[in-house]
Scaffold this motif. Structure first.
Motif, PDB file in Angstrom:
ATOM      1  N   PHE A 149     -42.768  18.106  18.426  1.00 36.24           N
ATOM      2  CA  PHE A 149     -43.235  17.006  17.588  1.00 36.24           C
ATOM      3  C   PHE A 149     -42.113  16.516  16.675  1.00 36.24           C
ATOM      4  O   PHE A 149     -41.999  15.323  16.411  1.00 36.24           O
ATOM      5  CB  PHE A 149     -44.441  17.441  16.750  1.00 36.24           C
ATOM      6  CG  PHE A 149     -45.670  17.731  17.573  1.00 36.24           C
ATOM      7  CD1 PHE A 149     -46.373  16.700  18.165  1.00 36.24           C
ATOM      8  CD2 PHE A 149     -46.104  19.024  17.760  1.00 36.24           C
ATOM      9  CE1 PHE A 149     -47.508  16.955  18.927  1.00 36.24           C
ATOM     10  CE2 PHE A 149     -47.236  19.301  18.508  1.00 36.24           C
ATOM     11  CZ  PHE A 149     -47.932  18.255  19.105  1.00 36.24           C
ATOM     12  N   ARG A 150     -41.288  17.424  16.199  1.00 38.87           N
ATOM     13  CA  ARG A 150     -40.142  17.039  15.377  1.00 38.87           C
ATOM     14  C   ARG A 150     -39.154  16.215  16.196  1.00 38.87           C
ATOM     15  O   ARG A 150     -38.574  15.245  15.695  1.00 38.87           O
ATOM     16  CB  ARG A 150     -39.455  18.282  14.809  1.00 38.87           C
ATOM     17  CG  ARG A 150     -38.189  18.033  14.036  1.00 38.87           C
ATOM     18  CD  ARG A 150     -38.407  17.498  12.644  1.00 38.87           C
ATOM     19  NE  ARG A 150     -38.869  18.517  11.733  1.00 38.87           N
ATOM     20  CZ  ARG A 150     -38.752  18.448  10.404  1.00 38.87           C
ATOM     21  NH1 ARG A 150     -38.171  17.396   9.845  1.00 38.87           N
ATOM     22  NH2 ARG A 150     -39.232  19.404   9.631  1.00 38.87           N
ATOM     23  N   THR A 180     -34.853  17.114   8.805  1.00 34.04           N
ATOM     24  CA  THR A 180     -34.574  17.725  10.104  1.00 34.04           C
ATOM     25  C   THR A 180     -33.378  18.670  10.067  1.00 34.04           C
ATOM     26  O   THR A 180     -32.426  18.476   9.309  1.00 34.04           O
ATOM     27  CB  THR A 180     -34.353  16.639  11.175  1.00 34.04           C
ATOM     28  OG1 THR A 180     -34.238  17.266  12.458  1.00 34.04           O
ATOM     29  CG2 THR A 180     -33.075  15.854  10.901  1.00 34.04           C
ATOM     30  N   ILE A 181     -33.428  19.679  10.919  1.00 31.44           N
ATOM     31  CA  ILE A 181     -32.367  20.682  11.024  1.00 31.44           C
ATOM     32  C   ILE A 181     -31.460  20.433  12.226  1.00 31.44           C
ATOM     33  O   ILE A 181     -30.453  21.102  12.404  1.00 31.44           O
ATOM     34  CB  ILE A 181     -32.996  22.088  11.121  1.00 31.44           C
ATOM     35  CG1 ILE A 181     -31.974  23.182  10.830  1.00 31.44           C
ATOM     36  CG2 ILE A 181     -33.653  22.298  12.496  1.00 31.44           C
ATOM     37  CD1 ILE A 181     -32.568  24.570  10.747  1.00 31.44           C
ATOM     38  N   TYR A 182     -31.789  19.456  13.060  1.00 32.46           N
ATOM     39  CA  TYR A 182     -31.068  19.266  14.320  1.00 32.46           C
ATOM     40  C   TYR A 182     -29.797  18.451  14.113  1.00 32.46           C
ATOM     41  O   TYR A 182     -29.756  17.514  13.317  1.00 32.46           O
ATOM     42  CB  TYR A 182     -31.987  18.622  15.356  1.00 32.46           C
ATOM     43  CG  TYR A 182     -33.158  19.511  15.673  1.00 32.46           C
ATOM     44  CD1 TYR A 182     -32.997  20.636  16.469  1.00 32.46           C
ATOM     45  CD2 TYR A 182     -34.405  19.268  15.115  1.00 32.46           C
ATOM     46  CE1 TYR A 182     -34.052  21.488  16.724  1.00 32.46           C
ATOM     47  CE2 TYR A 182     -35.478  20.117  15.367  1.00 32.46           C
ATOM     48  CZ  TYR A 182     -35.294  21.228  16.165  1.00 32.46           C
ATOM     49  OH  TYR A 182     -36.345  22.074  16.405  1.00 32.46           O
ATOM     50  N   GLY A 183     -28.755  18.819  14.863  1.00 29.04           N
ATOM     51  CA  GLY A 183     -27.449  18.193  14.746  1.00 29.04           C
ATOM     52  C   GLY A 183     -27.406  16.802  15.346  1.00 29.04           C
ATOM     53  O   GLY A 183     -28.330  16.365  16.045  1.00 29.04           O
ATOM     54  N   PRO A 184     -26.306  16.064  15.117  1.00 24.58           N
ATOM     55  CA  PRO A 184     -26.239  14.661  15.544  1.00 24.58           C
ATOM     56  C   PRO A 184     -26.302  14.454  17.049  1.00 24.58           C
ATOM     57  O   PRO A 184     -26.886  13.466  17.509  1.00 24.58           O
ATOM     58  CB  PRO A 184     -24.907  14.178  14.966  1.00 24.58           C
ATOM     59  CG  PRO A 184     -24.133  15.411  14.653  1.00 24.58           C
ATOM     60  CD  PRO A 184     -25.136  16.461  14.324  1.00 24.58           C
ATOM     61  N   ALA A 242     -37.729  13.758   4.357  1.00 27.43           N
ATOM     62  CA  ALA A 242     -38.676  14.750   4.842  1.00 27.43           C
ATOM     63  C   ALA A 242     -39.881  14.063   5.476  1.00 27.43           C
ATOM     64  O   ALA A 242     -40.368  13.049   4.950  1.00 27.43           O
ATOM     65  CB  ALA A 242     -39.134  15.648   3.699  1.00 27.43           C
ATOM     66  N   PRO A 243     -40.371  14.564   6.606  1.00 24.59           N
ATOM     67  CA  PRO A 243     -41.535  13.940   7.236  1.00 24.59           C
ATOM     68  C   PRO A 243     -42.726  13.783   6.300  1.00 24.59           C
ATOM     69  O   PRO A 243     -43.482  12.804   6.397  1.00 24.59           O
ATOM     70  CB  PRO A 243     -41.854  14.896   8.388  1.00 24.59           C
ATOM     71  CG  PRO A 243     -40.544  15.520   8.725  1.00 24.59           C
ATOM     72  CD  PRO A 243     -39.834  15.667   7.415  1.00 24.59           C
ATOM     73  N   GLN A 281     -48.352  16.746  13.252  1.00 22.95           N
ATOM     74  CA  GLN A 281     -48.123  18.034  13.910  1.00 22.95           C
ATOM     75  C   GLN A 281     -46.726  18.610  13.642  1.00 22.95           C
ATOM     76  O   GLN A 281     -46.412  19.706  14.122  1.00 22.95           O
ATOM     77  CB  GLN A 281     -48.304  17.875  15.428  1.00 22.95           C
ATOM     78  CG  GLN A 281     -49.656  17.345  15.854  1.00 22.95           C
ATOM     79  CD  GLN A 281     -50.782  18.277  15.479  1.00 22.95           C
ATOM     80  OE1 GLN A 281     -50.661  19.497  15.595  1.00 22.95           O
ATOM     81  NE2 GLN A 281     -51.892  17.708  15.012  1.00 22.95           N
ATOM     82  N   VAL A 282     -45.890  17.882  12.890  1.00 18.32           N
ATOM     83  CA  VAL A 282     -44.523  18.344  12.638  1.00 18.32           C
ATOM     84  C   VAL A 282     -44.561  19.581  11.746  1.00 18.32           C
ATOM     85  O   VAL A 282     -45.223  19.589  10.699  1.00 18.32           O
ATOM     86  CB  VAL A 282     -43.691  17.226  11.979  1.00 18.32           C
ATOM     87  CG1 VAL A 282     -42.333  17.759  11.526  1.00 18.32           C
ATOM     88  CG2 VAL A 282     -43.496  16.061  12.947  1.00 18.32           C
ATOM     89  N   ASN A 283     -43.841  20.626  12.144  1.00 13.33           N
ATOM     90  CA  ASN A 283     -43.806  21.830  11.305  1.00 13.33           C
ATOM     91  C   ASN A 283     -42.785  21.678  10.181  1.00 13.33           C
ATOM     92  O   ASN A 283     -41.854  20.882  10.266  1.00 13.33           O
ATOM     93  CB  ASN A 283     -43.522  23.085  12.141  1.00 13.33           C
ATOM     94  CG  ASN A 283     -42.202  23.018  12.893  1.00 13.33           C
ATOM     95  OD1 ASN A 283     -41.316  22.238  12.569  1.00 13.33           O
ATOM     96  ND2 ASN A 283     -42.059  23.852  13.906  1.00 13.33           N
TER      97      ASN A 283
END
Length: 451
Positions: free
Chosen positions: A107-108, A154-158, A126-127, A146-148
């Protein structure tokens, strides 16, 4: 992987009687049926009630995986590569028809893709700040709900974020484009592995249930990261230094794990390799820095505070403070990594490094071990086969036994029953012991120059 010589001999004899193509097809049909059932059943997994079915189906697809490997273990080059790949593709396509079982990270991914396309950046927001935003389309609002950890950006890289944005552009709110893109990256990795190892050992990765589940069914971007990282290593071996630096930077931009390979890609490489690596990373991050946000703040929170399914950290933390345990284990990892790097630089520069050792050691000291983290060491366990790596690829499924997935009110959502970690890591330790006792932690590859 713990196997017996007698079992391997029987499987090899069966392969000779049936013929290579027949044995692969029989195993492929059996596993494909299991993955098809998993895709169908995933739509109805209701928390703890679905776990027995999930583990039953993982066992189902694991049996032909292991039997076909054993059949060709003594004659690895006789395995028909075309059929190996055909069934690997079909297994992965099953994931497109399923729903990610016992996962909510996706979901993220979808939300980040939407934010990136709509605002120009997925970072710095932040969501939870969008919960009451009337401009969010209804379909995306359902995903947002549903995003945790919605209070954290977000923690994900570019690199991963560009992937999520592409998925959104192809089909907003759908996971299918991401699944297909990651399946494509995984098939590219299979092609790279076939150039570096024997086909029977490539089958260990190609048909591995954890790989199929974590990439095709749940679309974890780690699959893209490890493909780019492995490509960087092969490009460096062939002295395409600029391309190696670019690929490694893109891998690091997918997940910071890939940074562990940088000293090995750069060992005795021209200075321009490091400059290209640094420059590409700067270009990846610069547009987002100028807009005021990156993944680094949330990554720092993750590194400092989160704990899940840890191994050594779980043993050390009760005796030290959480920060002290992180520092002590981090120091151990640095010392071991430096010792191996010095040996590598002196004796085998440019060879494929022992990524199974590097990432395995990193996970052993990490406060968080998710099942999909195994994707980082499994390709190297194709080049340097061992029992422990493939045992880990099976044992880590036990990490899904959490209070949330078990629907157990007596457990915190991400807490595990007390027996899970002893069984999970005990099996891996046992496999390591067998590897050491038998004196062949890794069978020497024929296509990779390691000395």
């Amino acid at each position: 992987m713990a196997t017996t010589d007698a079992g391997g001999a029987r499987a090899s004899l069966t392969a000779r009687r049936l013929g290579p193509a027949a044995i692969v097809d029989l195993g492929g049909v059996a596993a494909l049926a299991g993955y098809a059932v998993l895709a169908w059943a995933s739509h109805d997994f209701p928390g703890g009630a679905g776990l027995p079915g999930f583990f039953g189906l993982i066992t189902w697809v694991s049996v032909p995986w292991l039997l076909v490997f054993l059949a060709f273990r003594e004659r690895p080059e006789s395995l028909p590569v075309g059929r190996l790949l055909l069934w690997a593709v079909l297994f992965r396509l099953c994931g497109v028809f399923g729903v990610p079982p016992f996962e909510d990270d996706w979901f993220r991914y979808l939300w980040d893709g939407y934010r990136f396309v709509e605002t120009g950046t997925p970072y710095g927001w932040a969501p939870a700040a969008s919960f009451l935003d009337a401009d969010v389309p209804a379909a995306m609002q359902r995903i947002l709900d549903q995003v945790n950890y919605p209070d954290l950006p977000t923690i994900y890289g570019p690199t991963a974020e560009y992937l999520f944005a592409l998925g959104h552009l192809l089909s907003p709110g759908s996971l299918v484009p991401l699944q297909l893109l990651l399946i494509g990256a995984d098939l590219l990795l299979l092609r790279l592995l076939l150039s570096s190892a024997r086909p029977a050992f490539v089958l260990l990765y190609a048909w591995c249930p954890l790989v199929v589940k974590e990439i095709a069914f749940t679309a974890h971007p780690d699959g893209l990261g490890v493909c780019l990282a492995f490509a960087a290593i092969l490009l460096r071996r062939r002295e395409f230094f600029v391309a190696a630096g670019i690929c490694l930077a893109l891998a690091i931009g997918t997940k910071v794990f890939a940074l562990l390979l940088a000293p090995f890609v750069l060992a005795r490489a021209p200075a321009r390799t490091a400059l290209v690596l640094a420059g590409t990373l700067a270009l990846l991050y610069l547009p987002f820095v100028l807009q005021g946000g990156t993944d680094l703040p949330t990554l720092a929170v993750f590194a400092a505070t989160w704990e899940f399914n840890s191994a050594l950290y779980g043993l050390v933390a009760p005796w030290l403070s959480p920060a002290g345990a992180r520092v002590a284990l981090g120091a151990v990892l640095v010392v071991l990594g430096a010792a191996y790097w010095l040996h590598y630089r002196r004796h085998t520069p440019g060879a494929i490094p022992r990524g199974d050792w590097i990432f395995g050691a990193c996970l052993a000291v990490s406060p968080v071990i998710n099942p999909w983290y195994a994707l980082w060491f499994l390709p190297f366990a194709v080049v340097y086969p061992s029992r422990w790596a493939w045992t880990a690829a099976t044992a880590l499924f036990l990490a899904y036994l959490t209070g949330l997935n078990l629907d157990a009110i007596e457990l915190e959502p991400y807490a595990q029953p007390g027996w899970v970690r002893p069984v999970e890591f005990g099996a891996i330790l046992l496999a390591i012991g067998v590897d050491v006792w038998r004196g062949r932690d890794a069978d020497p590859p024929t296509k990779a120059e390691v000395h």
